[in-house]
Design an enzyme around this catalytic site. Structure first.
Site, PDB file in Angstrom:
ATOM      1  N   THR A 154      63.693 -21.601 -39.464  1.00 33.19           N
ATOM      2  CA  THR A 154      64.442 -22.717 -39.760  1.00 33.19           C
ATOM      3  C   THR A 154      65.928 -22.141 -40.310  1.00 33.19           C
ATOM      4  OG1 THR A 154      65.019 -24.848 -40.860  1.00 33.19           O
ATOM      5  CG2 THR A 154      63.336 -23.333 -41.696  1.00 33.19           C
ATOM      6  N   ASP A 187      67.155 -23.996 -42.363  1.00 39.80           N
ATOM      7  CA  ASP A 187      67.554 -24.547 -43.539  1.00 39.80           C
ATOM      8  C   ASP A 187      66.884 -24.149 -44.683  1.00 39.80           C
ATOM      9  OD1 ASP A 187      68.328 -26.927 -41.736  1.00 39.80           O
ATOM     10  OD2 ASP A 187      66.353 -27.988 -41.931  1.00 39.80           O
ATOM     11  N   MET A 212      74.565 -28.521 -42.453  1.00 39.46           N
ATOM     12  CA  MET A 212      73.221 -28.991 -42.273  1.00 39.46           C
ATOM     13  C   MET A 212      72.383 -28.560 -43.729  1.00 39.46           C
ATOM     14  SD  MET A 212      72.411 -28.243 -38.351  1.00 39.46           S
ATOM     15  CE  MET A 212      72.699 -29.833 -37.137  1.00 39.46           C
ATOM     16  N   ARG A 214      69.013 -30.471 -43.926  1.00 41.62           N
ATOM     17  CA  ARG A 214      67.973 -31.550 -44.158  1.00 41.62           C
ATOM     18  C   ARG A 214      67.997 -31.878 -45.596  1.00 41.62           C
ATOM     19  NH1 ARG A 214      64.991 -33.600 -39.875  1.00 41.62           N
ATOM     20  NH2 ARG A 214      64.169 -31.973 -38.515  1.00 41.62           N
ATOM     21  N   GLU A 260      74.249 -32.203 -45.935  1.00 44.89           N
ATOM     22  CA  GLU A 260      74.229 -33.346 -44.968  1.00 44.89           C
ATOM     23  C   GLU A 260      73.027 -34.646 -45.642  1.00 44.89           C
ATOM     24  OE1 GLU A 260      72.678 -32.479 -41.255  1.00 44.89           O
ATOM     25  OE2 GLU A 260      70.666 -31.642 -42.061  1.00 44.89           O
ATOM     26  N   ARG A 282      90.337 -34.972 -45.456  1.00 43.46           N
ATOM     27  CA  ARG A 282      89.910 -34.693 -44.247  1.00 43.46           C
ATOM     28  C   ARG A 282      88.161 -34.215 -44.084  1.00 43.46           C
ATOM     29  NH1 ARG A 282      94.137 -36.926 -42.994  1.00 43.46           N
ATOM     30  NH2 ARG A 282      95.475 -36.124 -41.428  1.00 43.46           N
ATOM     31  N   VAL A 335      76.987 -26.090 -34.631  1.00 47.73           N
ATOM     32  CA  VAL A 335      77.527 -24.658 -34.378  1.00 47.73           C
ATOM     33  C   VAL A 335      76.872 -23.586 -35.367  1.00 47.73           C
ATOM     34  CG1 VAL A 335      79.425 -24.882 -36.127  1.00 47.73           C
ATOM     35  CG2 VAL A 335      79.760 -23.531 -34.279  1.00 47.73           C
ATOM     36  N   GLN A 336      76.249 -24.299 -36.453  1.00 50.36           N
ATOM     37  CA  GLN A 336      75.629 -23.342 -37.347  1.00 50.36           C
ATOM     38  C   GLN A 336      74.402 -22.865 -36.778  1.00 50.36           C
ATOM     39  OE1 GLN A 336      75.803 -25.722 -41.600  1.00 50.36           O
ATOM     40  NE2 GLN A 336      76.023 -27.135 -39.772  1.00 50.36           N
ATOM     41  N   ARG A 337      73.900 -23.477 -35.893  1.00 51.54           N
ATOM     42  CA  ARG A 337      72.274 -22.961 -35.093  1.00 51.54           C
ATOM     43  C   ARG A 337      72.758 -22.092 -34.012  1.00 51.54           C
ATOM     44  NH1 ARG A 337      69.037 -28.384 -35.015  1.00 51.54           N
ATOM     45  NH2 ARG A 337      68.940 -27.811 -32.981  1.00 51.54           N
TER      46      ARG A 337
HETATM   47  O1  F6P Z   1      66.144 -28.312 -39.243  1.00 52.50           O
HETATM   48  C1  F6P Z   1      67.355 -27.711 -38.679  1.00 52.50           C
HETATM   49  C2  F6P Z   1      68.434 -28.784 -38.666  1.00 52.50           C
HETATM   50  O2  F6P Z   1      69.485 -28.315 -37.890  1.00 52.50           O
HETATM   51  C3  F6P Z   1      68.811 -29.699 -39.519  1.00 52.50           C
HETATM   52  O3  F6P Z   1      69.583 -28.747 -40.592  1.00 52.50           O
HETATM   53  C4  F6P Z   1      69.330 -30.601 -39.193  1.00 52.50           C
HETATM   54  O4  F6P Z   1      69.142 -31.865 -39.842  1.00 52.50           O
HETATM   55  C5  F6P Z   1      68.644 -30.945 -37.763  1.00 52.50           C
HETATM   56  O5  F6P Z   1      68.044 -29.698 -37.560  1.00 52.50           O
HETATM   57  C6  F6P Z   1      69.052 -31.441 -36.650  1.00 52.50           C
HETATM   58  O6  F6P Z   1      68.408 -31.751 -35.688  1.00 52.50           O
HETATM   59  P1  F6P Z   1      68.717 -32.011 -34.106  1.00 52.50           P
HETATM   60  O7  F6P Z   1      68.856 -30.776 -33.547  1.00 52.50           O
HETATM   61  O8  F6P Z   1      67.573 -32.684 -33.665  1.00 52.50           O
HETATM   62  O9  F6P Z   1      70.111 -32.989 -34.182  1.00 52.50           O
END
Ligand code: F6P
Length: 342
Positions: free
Chosen positions: A126, A128, A170, A172, A222, A266, A273-275
């Site tokens: 993850t 996170d 992000m 969670r 977030e 702003r 993009v973080q993933r």
């Molecule tokens: O758990 C990884 C994560 O990227 C969290 O940081 C984020 O809240 C969530 O998944 C976003 O989920 P989805 O891809 O369903 O929008």
């Protein structure tokens, strides 16, 4: 022996590195063959499979995402979910399942393994970094790198216009990405879910930064919440594990800052993009080692366990232990970075 592999939950950089390591070692050293399950738990539930052999994993080490696809399907929510999974595995003679996932996907693996005799080995992933029992999850380092680069870039545009820039990241309900990227990027305020924030104090830091003739960067996780209100959400819908979609606090905070300080603000929401994209070298290294140790656990018949990083060692822990509670930011660690606020 035939081994099934699945990737569930939000994708993250390094998933393909795990799959590659599992298959390479499994085939070359143990003579196993593999079944790739599509889209997390949907795969074994609906018998949705893909070919998974050495040619299928060639060239995937630097690729983001997952060649198996992912979803947030929760088989425990379906009346006959467990029976269908057991029958589908048996029909394909799959004797072990490597489950690569976060809290939710691994929570299902713990239940299936501990209560229903489905032989699972877990691999923690993850961005996170909120899984207990492991020092780090892969994907986190890449996400922090992307967020840090974004913050670096936002500094120059903020300075040019003398504006406040709020960056929502992000994570969670854990502030790891915010804390690490905020520190690395030289943010002037970092707000995390573990500690409710005082909006007046944030505005005071913003004002003092302007007084020093610099434009402030506020990094907000977030899941961060104001002291005097509820979580700010722009979408109330729930996923199949009952989680709400976080995001919205960045926009809200920029408006509050404008209103209370009179300074232009702003928001940049970094979002997915973080993933996305290629994993960092550290994540490739960690994911590969997790994969190698996961297939070793299968060979040892050590089911219901998850591979985890402790220091520089890869160890095995009960999956249930890793999913029992979230790993959140220690208040002392957060306090340490407070010296840079304002
Ligand atoms: O758990 C990884 C994560 O990227 C969290 O940081 C984020 O809240 C969530 O998944 C976003 O989920 P989805 O891809 O369903 O929008």
């Amino acid at each position: 022996m035939r081994v099934g592999v699945l990737t569930g939950g939000g994708d993250c950089p390094g998933l393909n590195a795990v799959i590659r390591a599992v298959v390479r070692k499994g085939v070359q050293e143990y003579g196993y063959d593999f079944v790739g399950y599509r889209d997390g738990w949907r795969g074994p539930l609906e018998d949705a499979t893909v070919r998974l052999d050495i040619p299928a994993v060639r060239g995937i080490l630097p690729r983001g995402g997952t060649i198996l696809g992912s979803s947030r399907t929760n088989p425990l929510q379906q009346a006959d979910g467990i029976r269908r999974i057991r029958e589908n595995l048996a029909a394909r003679e799959v004797e072990a399942l490597i489950v690569i996932g976060g809290e939710d996907t691994l929570g299902v693996a713990a239940t299936l393994s501990d209560e229903h005799g489905v032989p699972c080995v877990g691999v923690p992933k993850t961005i996170d970094n909120d899984l207990s029992a492991t020092d780090y999850t892969f994907g986190f380092d890449t996400a922090v790198g992307i967020a840090t680069e974004a913050i670096d870039r936002l500094h120059t545009t903020a300075e040019s216009h003398m504006r406040v820039l709020v960056v929502e990241v992000m994570g969670r309900h854990a502030g790891w990405i915010a804390l690490h990227s905020g520190l690395a990027g030289g943010a002037n305020v970092i707000l995390i879910p573990e500690q409710r924030f005082d909006t007046e104090q944030v505005c005071a830091w913003v004002t003092s930064r302007f007084k020093a003739s610099y434009a402030p960067i506020v990094v907000v996780a977030e899941g961060a919440m104001p002291q005097d209100g509820d979580m700010v959400l722009k979408d109330q819908s729930l996923d199949s594990f009952g989680h709400v979609r976080l995001s919205g606090v960045g926009e809200w905070l920029a408006k509050e800052i404008e209103k209370r300080t009179g300074k232009e603000a702003r928001t940049t929401v970094l979002g997915h993009v973080q993933r996305g994209g290629t994993p960092s070298a550290f994540d490739r290294w960690l994911a590969t080692r997790f994969g190698l140790h996961a297939i070793e656990a299968v060979r040892d018949g050590d089911f219901g366990r998850m591979v985890a990083l402790r220091g520089t060692d890869i160890v095995r822990v009960p999956i249930a232990e890793a999913t029992a509670r979230l790993k959140t930011v220690d208040p002392k660690l957060y306090e340490e970075v407070g010296v840079f606020f304002g």
